[in-house]
Design a protein around this motif. Sequence first.
Motif, PDB file in Angstrom:
ATOM      1  N   ALA A  88      33.651  50.202  49.018  1.00 48.17           N
ATOM      2  CA  ALA A  88      34.541  49.130  48.581  1.00 48.17           C
ATOM      3  C   ALA A  88      35.736  49.746  47.871  1.00 48.17           C
ATOM      4  CB  ALA A  88      33.806  48.181  47.640  1.00 48.17           C
ATOM      5  N   ASN A 104      35.344  44.615  50.449  1.00 49.48           N
ATOM      6  CA  ASN A 104      34.209  45.342  51.000  1.00 49.48           C
ATOM      7  C   ASN A 104      34.636  45.926  52.342  1.00 49.48           C
ATOM      8  OD1 ASN A 104      32.987  44.202  48.852  1.00 49.48           O
ATOM      9  ND2 ASN A 104      31.483  43.019  49.975  1.00 49.48           N
ATOM     10  N   TYR A 164      29.756  48.491  46.769  1.00 48.74           N
ATOM     11  CA  TYR A 164      29.387  47.098  46.500  1.00 48.74           C
ATOM     12  C   TYR A 164      27.883  46.943  46.619  1.00 48.74           C
ATOM     13  CZ  TYR A 164      28.665  42.133  47.350  1.00 48.74           C
ATOM     14  OH  TYR A 164      28.215  40.843  47.297  1.00 48.74           O
ATOM     15  N   ASN A 167      25.625  41.414  43.691  1.00 51.44           N
ATOM     16  CA  ASN A 167      26.974  40.891  43.971  1.00 51.44           C
ATOM     17  C   ASN A 167      27.994  41.495  43.014  1.00 51.44           C
ATOM     18  OD1 ASN A 167      28.939  39.344  45.279  1.00 51.44           O
ATOM     19  ND2 ASN A 167      28.667  37.622  43.861  1.00 51.44           N
ATOM     20  N   SER A 168      27.934  42.813  42.882  1.00 48.42           N
ATOM     21  CA  SER A 168      28.834  43.487  41.940  1.00 48.42           C
ATOM     22  C   SER A 168      29.384  44.758  42.546  1.00 48.42           C
ATOM     23  CB  SER A 168      28.098  43.798  40.639  1.00 48.42           C
ATOM     24  OG  SER A 168      27.057  44.724  40.876  1.00 48.42           O
ATOM     25  N   TYR A 169      30.456  45.225  41.946  1.00 54.08           N
ATOM     26  CA  TYR A 169      31.115  46.447  42.384  1.00 54.08           C
ATOM     27  C   TYR A 169      30.940  47.539  41.328  1.00 54.08           C
ATOM     28  CZ  TYR A 169      33.592  43.551  45.785  1.00 54.08           C
ATOM     29  OH  TYR A 169      33.890  42.695  46.808  1.00 54.08           O
TER      30      TYR A 169
END
Length: 123
Positions: free
Chosen positions: A33, A52, A101, A106-108
């Motif tokens: 990402a 992404n 990612y 649901n995080s970077y």
Amino acid sequence: QVQLAESGGGLVQTGGSLRLSCAASRRTFSNYAMGWFRQAPGKEREFVSAINWSSGSTRYADSVKGRFTTSRDNAKNTVYLQLNSLKPEDTAVYSCAAGSYSAPSNSYRFDYWGRGTQVTVSS
């Protein structure tokens, strides 16, 4: 190690547009990402957008939704940030970042950072 090189910053009037580019030396993660952040003088760095690489899905900060668009060029390992309807409060150093990612959270996570490019919006 990943090198990131931003370009495309400059001085623009309110309501104007710019396109920033960030070229990465290589892709390093399976869930690759890239993101954009900005930092204005005297303020904390803030998240602007992320993309992404495999799916092309994007995420934006509320402050830029509908005005900024991020996209990627697979062949060039380059991510772009199109800035439209610029406001003086968008003035900042914009930096790109590369990382991964995580779907479960649901995080970077960003591990590599560019040096940034200055965007100045005059009123």
